[in-house]
Design a protein around this motif. Sequence first.
Motif, PDB file in Angstrom:
ATOM      1  N   HIS A 272       0.844  -1.190   0.000  1.00 50.58           N
ATOM      2  CA  HIS A 272       0.000   0.000   0.000  1.00 50.58           C
ATOM      3  C   HIS A 272       0.878   1.237   0.000  1.00 50.58           C
ATOM      4  CE1 HIS A 272       0.838  -0.433   4.350  1.00 50.58           C
ATOM      5  NE2 HIS A 272       0.809   0.894   4.332  1.00 50.58           N
ATOM      6  N   THR A 273       0.289   2.351  -0.397  1.00 51.85           N
ATOM      7  CA  THR A 273       1.006   3.614  -0.503  1.00 51.85           C
ATOM      8  C   THR A 273       0.136   4.723   0.057  1.00 51.85           C
ATOM      9  OG1 THR A 273       2.117   2.844  -2.513  1.00 51.85           O
ATOM     10  CG2 THR A 273       2.136   5.211  -2.099  1.00 51.85           C
ATOM     11  N   LEU A 274       0.708   5.570   0.907  1.00 55.30           N
ATOM     12  CA  LEU A 274      -0.050   6.647   1.520  1.00 55.30           C
ATOM     13  C   LEU A 274       0.019   7.932   0.700  1.00 55.30           C
ATOM     14  CD1 LEU A 274       0.914   6.379   5.312  1.00 55.30           C
ATOM     15  CD2 LEU A 274      -0.798   5.079   4.024  1.00 55.30           C
ATOM     16  N   VAL A 275      -1.130   8.592   0.589  1.00 58.50           N
ATOM     17  CA  VAL A 275      -1.209   9.948   0.053  1.00 58.50           C
ATOM     18  C   VAL A 275      -1.807  10.794   1.184  1.00 58.50           C
ATOM     19  CG1 VAL A 275      -2.043  11.442  -1.789  1.00 58.50           C
ATOM     20  CG2 VAL A 275      -1.598   9.025  -2.263  1.00 58.50           C
ATOM     21  N   PRO A 276      -0.947  11.346   2.046  1.00 53.82           N
ATOM     22  CA  PRO A 276      -1.437  12.014   3.254  1.00 53.82           C
ATOM     23  C   PRO A 276      -1.911  13.438   2.990  1.00 53.82           C
ATOM     24  CG  PRO A 276       0.946  11.962   3.259  1.00 53.82           C
ATOM     25  CD  PRO A 276       0.517  11.242   2.020  1.00 53.82           C
ATOM     26  N   GLU A 277      -3.013  13.811   3.642  1.00 51.71           N
ATOM     27  CA  GLU A 277      -3.500  15.178   3.653  1.00 51.71           C
ATOM     28  C   GLU A 277      -3.703  15.601   5.099  1.00 51.71           C
ATOM     29  OE1 GLU A 277      -7.023  15.140   1.192  1.00 51.71           O
ATOM     30  OE2 GLU A 277      -5.830  15.499  -0.616  1.00 51.71           O
ATOM     31  N   ARG A 278      -4.078  16.845   5.312  1.00 48.49           N
ATOM     32  CA  ARG A 278      -4.185  17.347   6.684  1.00 48.49           C
ATOM     33  C   ARG A 278      -5.259  16.620   7.479  1.00 48.49           C
ATOM     34  NH1 ARG A 278      -6.864  21.566   9.295  1.00 48.49           N
ATOM     35  NH2 ARG A 278      -7.914  22.182   7.363  1.00 48.49           N
ATOM     36  N   ARG A 279      -6.434  16.414   6.887  1.00 52.27           N
ATOM     37  CA  ARG A 279      -7.542  15.803   7.611  1.00 52.27           C
ATOM     38  C   ARG A 279      -7.678  14.301   7.352  1.00 52.27           C
ATOM     39  NH1 ARG A 279     -12.542  20.159   6.950  1.00 52.27           N
ATOM     40  NH2 ARG A 279     -11.524  21.892   8.056  1.00 52.27           N
ATOM     41  N   ASN A 280      -7.215  13.877   6.192  1.00 52.38           N
ATOM     42  CA  ASN A 280      -7.392  12.473   5.797  1.00 52.38           C
ATOM     43  C   ASN A 280      -6.086  11.883   5.294  1.00 52.38           C
ATOM     44  OD1 ASN A 280     -10.446  12.515   5.986  1.00 52.38           O
ATOM     45  ND2 ASN A 280     -10.153  14.040   4.370  1.00 52.38           N
ATOM     46  N   VAL A 281      -6.014  10.583   5.339  1.00 52.05           N
ATOM     47  CA  VAL A 281      -4.931   9.854   4.677  1.00 52.05           C
ATOM     48  C   VAL A 281      -5.583   8.951   3.632  1.00 52.05           C
ATOM     49  CG1 VAL A 281      -3.014   8.253   4.921  1.00 52.05           C
ATOM     50  CG2 VAL A 281      -3.552   9.832   6.785  1.00 52.05           C
ATOM     51  N   TYR A 282      -5.178   9.139   2.380  1.00 53.40           N
ATOM     52  CA  TYR A 282      -5.625   8.213   1.341  1.00 53.40           C
ATOM     53  C   TYR A 282      -4.631   7.062   1.263  1.00 53.40           C
ATOM     54  CZ  TYR A 282      -9.105  11.559  -0.279  1.00 53.40           C
ATOM     55  OH  TYR A 282     -10.191  12.405  -0.355  1.00 53.40           O
ATOM     56  N   VAL A 283      -5.144   5.864   1.124  1.00 55.77           N
ATOM     57  CA  VAL A 283      -4.304   4.673   1.030  1.00 55.77           C
ATOM     58  C   VAL A 283      -4.570   4.007  -0.316  1.00 55.77           C
ATOM     59  CG1 VAL A 283      -3.608   2.516   2.125  1.00 55.77           C
ATOM     60  CG2 VAL A 283      -4.544   4.367   3.527  1.00 55.77           C
ATOM     61  N   TYR A 284      -3.526   3.946  -1.152  1.00 52.19           N
ATOM     62  CA  TYR A 284      -3.627   3.241  -2.426  1.00 52.19           C
ATOM     63  C   TYR A 284      -3.209   1.790  -2.195  1.00 52.19           C
ATOM     64  CZ  TYR A 284      -3.978   7.708  -5.020  1.00 52.19           C
ATOM     65  OH  TYR A 284      -4.390   8.927  -5.521  1.00 52.19           O
ATOM     66  N   VAL A 285      -4.120   0.880  -2.414  1.00 47.53           N
ATOM     67  CA  VAL A 285      -3.889  -0.533  -2.125  1.00 47.53           C
ATOM     68  C   VAL A 285      -3.598  -1.306  -3.409  1.00 47.53           C
ATOM     69  CG1 VAL A 285      -4.899  -2.646  -1.200  1.00 47.53           C
ATOM     70  CG2 VAL A 285      -5.317  -0.461  -0.058  1.00 47.53           C
ATOM     71  N   SER A 286      -2.448  -1.951  -3.450  1.00 49.62           N
ATOM     72  CA  SER A 286      -2.057  -2.767  -4.597  1.00 49.62           C
ATOM     73  C   SER A 286      -2.287  -4.239  -4.294  1.00 49.62           C
ATOM     74  CB  SER A 286      -0.580  -2.536  -4.947  1.00 49.62           C
ATOM     75  OG  SER A 286      -0.348  -1.204  -5.326  1.00 49.62           O
ATOM     76  N   SER A 287      -2.913  -4.937  -5.225  1.00 49.20           N
ATOM     77  CA  SER A 287      -3.163  -6.374  -5.078  1.00 49.20           C
ATOM     78  C   SER A 287      -3.339  -6.967  -6.463  1.00 49.20           C
ATOM     79  CB  SER A 287      -4.409  -6.626  -4.224  1.00 49.20           C
ATOM     80  OG  SER A 287      -5.535  -5.964  -4.770  1.00 49.20           O
ATOM     81  N   TYR A 288      -3.280  -8.281  -6.553  1.00 49.39           N
ATOM     82  CA  TYR A 288      -3.337  -8.919  -7.868  1.00 49.39           C
ATOM     83  C   TYR A 288      -3.663 -10.397  -7.724  1.00 49.39           C
ATOM     84  CZ  TYR A 288       1.554  -9.817  -6.508  1.00 49.39           C
ATOM     85  OH  TYR A 288       2.696 -10.169  -5.827  1.00 49.39           O
ATOM     86  N   SER A 289      -3.515 -11.142  -8.793  1.00 54.84           N
ATOM     87  CA  SER A 289      -3.787 -12.583  -8.848  1.00 54.84           C
ATOM     88  C   SER A 289      -5.240 -12.933  -8.534  1.00 54.84           C
ATOM     89  CB  SER A 289      -2.848 -13.365  -7.916  1.00 54.84           C
ATOM     90  OG  SER A 289      -1.523 -13.281  -8.367  1.00 54.84           O
ATOM     91  N   PRO A 290      -6.197 -12.377  -9.286  1.00 58.33           N
ATOM     92  CA  PRO A 290      -7.604 -12.764  -9.096  1.00 58.33           C
ATOM     93  C   PRO A 290      -7.843 -14.181  -9.588  1.00 58.33           C
ATOM     94  CG  PRO A 290      -7.389 -11.401 -11.044  1.00 58.33           C
ATOM     95  CD  PRO A 290      -6.034 -11.422 -10.390  1.00 58.33           C
ATOM     96  N   ASN A 291      -8.959 -14.744  -9.156  1.00 53.43           N
ATOM     97  CA  ASN A 291      -9.316 -16.100  -9.548  1.00 53.43           C
ATOM     98  C   ASN A 291     -10.836 -16.200  -9.529  1.00 53.43           C
ATOM     99  OD1 ASN A 291      -9.959 -19.022  -9.241  1.00 53.43           O
ATOM    100  ND2 ASN A 291      -7.733 -19.243  -9.175  1.00 53.43           N
ATOM    101  N   ALA A 292     -11.413 -16.794 -10.536  1.00 52.39           N
ATOM    102  CA  ALA A 292     -12.871 -16.897 -10.626  1.00 52.39           C
ATOM    103  C   ALA A 292     -13.476 -17.641  -9.436  1.00 52.39           C
ATOM    104  CB  ALA A 292     -13.257 -17.595 -11.933  1.00 52.39           C
ATOM    105  N   ALA A 293     -12.649 -18.451  -8.738  1.00 52.10           N
ATOM    106  CA  ALA A 293     -13.148 -19.225  -7.599  1.00 52.10           C
ATOM    107  C   ALA A 293     -13.132 -18.428  -6.296  1.00 52.10           C
ATOM    108  CB  ALA A 293     -12.314 -20.494  -7.430  1.00 52.10           C
ATOM    109  N   PHE A 294     -12.546 -17.207  -6.322  1.00 52.17           N
ATOM    110  CA  PHE A 294     -12.453 -16.393  -5.113  1.00 52.17           C
ATOM    111  C   PHE A 294     -13.575 -15.358  -5.109  1.00 52.17           C
ATOM    112  CE2 PHE A 294      -7.528 -16.897  -5.385  1.00 52.17           C
ATOM    113  CZ  PHE A 294      -7.636 -18.230  -5.004  1.00 52.17           C
ATOM    114  N   PRO A 295     -14.546 -15.451  -4.224  1.00 56.36           N
ATOM    115  CA  PRO A 295     -15.681 -14.519  -4.224  1.00 56.36           C
ATOM    116  C   PRO A 295     -15.282 -13.054  -4.127  1.00 56.36           C
ATOM    117  CG  PRO A 295     -16.102 -16.361  -2.742  1.00 56.36           C
ATOM    118  CD  PRO A 295     -14.675 -16.471  -3.162  1.00 56.36           C
ATOM    119  N   ASP A 296     -14.191 -12.747  -3.417  1.00 53.02           N
ATOM    120  CA  ASP A 296     -13.775 -11.359  -3.223  1.00 53.02           C
ATOM    121  C   ASP A 296     -12.559 -10.976  -4.059  1.00 53.02           C
ATOM    122  OD1 ASP A 296     -15.775 -10.897  -1.249  1.00 53.02           O
ATOM    123  OD2 ASP A 296     -14.527 -11.977   0.210  1.00 53.02           O
TER     124      ASP A 296
END
Length: 500
Positions: free
Chosen positions: A199-223
């Motif tokens: 993950h990677t943070l994009v910080p601001e004064r009131r909020n922190v945005y988090v960019y989440v990296s993931s991969y390797s999907p599979n049709a058998a995985f519901p999420d």
Amino acid sequence: MTLLNDLLARRRHMGVAATAAGLLAALLTAGPAAATPDPGDVPVTPEKVSQRDAAETREAIESGEIPGQNEIVHSDNIKHVTNIPKDLLPGTNSDLAFQGRYAYAGNYDGFRIFDISNPKAPKTVSQVLCPGAQNDISVSGNLLFLSTDSSRSDNSCNSTTQPATEKSSWEGMKVFDISDKKNPKYVAAVETACGSHTHTLVPERRNVYVYVSSYSPNAAFPDCRPPHDGISIIKVPRKAPEKAAVVNFPVLFPGEGPDGGGNPGGPTNPGVSKTTGCHDLTVLPSKDLAAGACMGDGILFSIKDPENPKIIDQVQDNVNFSFWHSATFNQKADKVVFTDELGGGGAATCNEAIGPNRGADGIYDITGKGDKRKLVFRGYFKIPRHQADTENCVAHNGSLIPVKGRDIMVQAWYQGGVSVWDFTNSSNPKEIAYFERGPIATDALSLGGSWSAYYYNGYIYSNDITKGFDVLKLNDRRTDPARWVRLNELNVQTQPDYFG
């Protein structure tokens, strides 16, 4: 998806012990290495090498060509200050983050907080048991963020592995309150599609945005079903982190068909990873820029609107790059260094057979202006020292060393150690310092070495997978000016503007 990618993804998500090193070794023997993800949340079983490879390793040690087993060697301009072995967390050591006088060290079993006010004698402040690969870590203010990229029974720190085929399984981001460093408190969890590898943070004064990296999907995985060619963006209110939630899932590689866009991988591009998401993103908030290392693709994009990133350029290297792993901007934001994690971090790729251009860094200049900027390839860098066939070695995590007017970075190479190199001349990069240990074993390929090596306030800190936390001191006229640069916080994937 290559066969090996599919096998490792299934084993990682199912919680089955994977003999990844053996699979990788077989592929490397058979031909061009297929790209693979980082190791899963179970230890990689050491894989016996051939008698010939074992004999060659012993001969190389006896001749002085490589260091002896576990022997420390380094260039004259680096000093090994200290090593702090693992303690209560026996798992794989992973990434690092820094804040004030503290270092935060990820581990597949949780995380550890060090007081580094005296870099010569770091002290453990706390250790938190919270299993979940790979526990990629970052900090902002009083919040600590931890990635979980293994299918778990629930979002607690007492969870166990559970098949991703079960809808109730959980993967994603965890958030801790670290206002009391001795007693971090788990305050929020956000489930994300296909988990959170990094993950990677994009910080601001009131909020922190988090960019989440993931991969390797599979049709058998519901999420985690294909297509998945995007990133999850989480918004975390600083004063109410329990309200953290996914606010967008921008598709970075749009395309028709069940698998979306991006690099198709093999058989179209043999030995190249099929793009099914991103491995790691690096942002440069001062320039509203981000660079993405996305399996089979490298991308440059704008984060002027942090909830809606916009692609500027996309590149591929189907000759020498197997798995686009991470990215680093230079200070002027007119270059990006992308790393190729050939063999997924579990293979021996720093040898003569693999050569200097694979499992290396790719240096790209950024040309043009605004939305017309382009990534233009200039050259490769790879450590010049051959490693044994029993040593997992490939380009991995590193950071800039802040020297005005020069482009210098320090980088981890697993059992290849820690390398400091200058890429001011994009087409002719050169190593200027190194630190490494000899092979963990002479008769088996064992996972080990430096996962992350970062420069912070005058010292280099390395999180070694098996050996623990290393502190190094660099003494070189080319890097000495960096000593005067001081930061209050460093998450390497959120690059600071060192010189304003």
